[in-house]
Design a protein around this motif. Sequence first.
Motif, PDB file in Angstrom:
ATOM      1  N   SER A  84       0.823  -1.214   0.000  1.00 15.12           N
ATOM      2  CA  SER A  84       0.000   0.000   0.000  1.00 15.12           C
ATOM      3  C   SER A  84       0.853   1.259   0.000  1.00 15.12           C
ATOM      4  O   SER A  84       0.320   2.367  -0.024  1.00 15.12           O
ATOM      5  N   GLN A  85       2.180   1.082   0.051  1.00 16.98           N
ATOM      6  CA  GLN A  85       3.092   2.220   0.029  1.00 16.98           C
ATOM      7  C   GLN A  85       4.232   1.949  -0.952  1.00 16.98           C
ATOM      8  O   GLN A  85       4.683   0.806  -1.095  1.00 16.98           O
ATOM      9  N   PHE A 134      11.029   9.969  -2.865  1.00 12.61           N
ATOM     10  CA  PHE A 134       9.598  10.231  -2.763  1.00 12.61           C
ATOM     11  C   PHE A 134       8.967   9.148  -1.890  1.00 12.61           C
ATOM     12  O   PHE A 134       9.543   8.075  -1.681  1.00 12.61           O
ATOM     13  N   CYS A 135       7.788   9.413  -1.400  1.00 15.24           N
ATOM     14  CA  CYS A 135       7.047   8.449  -0.587  1.00 15.24           C
ATOM     15  C   CYS A 135       5.573   8.612  -0.905  1.00 15.24           C
ATOM     16  O   CYS A 135       5.046   9.724  -0.822  1.00 15.24           O
ATOM     17  N   LYS A 136       4.906   7.524  -1.279  1.00 12.67           N
ATOM     18  CA  LYS A 136       3.500   7.607  -1.693  1.00 12.67           C
ATOM     19  C   LYS A 136       2.707   6.498  -1.012  1.00 12.67           C
ATOM     20  O   LYS A 136       3.062   5.322  -1.075  1.00 12.67           O
ATOM     21  N   ASN A 139      -5.537   2.318  -2.303  1.00 20.99           N
ATOM     22  CA  ASN A 139      -5.938   0.950  -2.000  1.00 20.99           C
ATOM     23  C   ASN A 139      -4.741   0.019  -2.142  1.00 20.99           C
ATOM     24  O   ASN A 139      -3.884   0.227  -3.015  1.00 20.99           O
ATOM     25  N   PRO A 140      -4.653  -1.022  -1.323  1.00 20.53           N
ATOM     26  CA  PRO A 140      -3.565  -1.998  -1.469  1.00 20.53           C
ATOM     27  C   PRO A 140      -3.628  -2.684  -2.840  1.00 20.53           C
ATOM     28  O   PRO A 140      -4.710  -2.857  -3.413  1.00 20.53           O
ATOM     29  N   TYR A 188      11.013   0.779  -3.854  1.00 23.32           N
ATOM     30  CA  TYR A 188      10.655  -0.135  -2.768  1.00 23.32           C
ATOM     31  C   TYR A 188       9.150  -0.168  -2.601  1.00 23.32           C
ATOM     32  O   TYR A 188       8.449   0.813  -2.900  1.00 23.32           O
ATOM     33  N   VAL A 189       8.641  -1.301  -2.098  1.00 32.03           N
ATOM     34  CA  VAL A 189       7.216  -1.395  -1.740  1.00 32.03           C
ATOM     35  C   VAL A 189       7.107  -1.847  -0.292  1.00 32.03           C
ATOM     36  O   VAL A 189       8.000  -2.462   0.278  1.00 32.03           O
TER      37      VAL A 189
END
Length: 281
Positions: A122-123, A246-248, A252-253, A279-280
């Motif tokens: 989800s990220q 960046f970070c998002k 929704n997953p 990365y996830v």
Amino acid sequence: MLLFQLLVVLASGLLCLSQKCQNEVYTNDLKYTSCKEILTKFPDTPSGYYALADYTEKVYCDMENKRCGSLGWTRVAYVNMSSETSSCPGDLKLNENPKRYCGGITNMCVKAKFSTHGITYSQVCGRMIGYQIGNPNGFGPYINDQRRLDHVLDGVLISHGDKREHIWAYVVGSLRVPTTAGGGYCPCASYQFDGVVPPFIGNDYYCDSGVDSKPTAGKFYPDPLWIGEGCTPPNFCCSLASMPWFCKTLANPTDDDIEIYNCNNESSEDIGLELIELYVH
């Protein structure tokens, strides 16, 4: 006395088996599918390469850097063209003069896909470092043809899924401090920007330029893009403390693979990517 000590040791061992020991160490058990799972089970696990289910090779896990407020990130992409052993992913093209980088193709978006190996996330976080070649014009392509959603900028789009859900964009404006109005600059380069940021991108982008004055067609500019340095006031787009990372957090997953698109719309320009890291979580 010795019997009592032995009973204490045995009792401690049984307690460790029934509860999670603080110094328990992950030993590359393939039943875990993500770095987050490993860190949840083994909170003292350091960053490094670990075996995961559905991966044929060990995967790098970032266990120590908190991004988006989270720990335990699984790396799904790493391309570092400063290494002679690195190659360009997907359809990106290798250039070696005057520097090794992965470039695009004239007047189109070139794609590279990175598998997430079925990890539900989800990220997304990551970074890119690149170089300006010639005269990219920011969100100019979208201004010129708002129907072309497959080509809305000069730079790099990061997305996931068949519908290309937007994650982040690394945009290249033509120059840092414009002296005339136009839509090819970074939106916050000065009050001169009169273009449009595509609504689906919103604020999820970084924008930078590698040159102060009018760029020369086809010329390579060695000032690295999106690293948060080298800005000339009043351009504040390229001085954000978080750059180049960046970070998002997604709405929704998903377990979609991640794609990047290196885009340009003229024969005399390109965006040269030296570093791609994603990365996830």
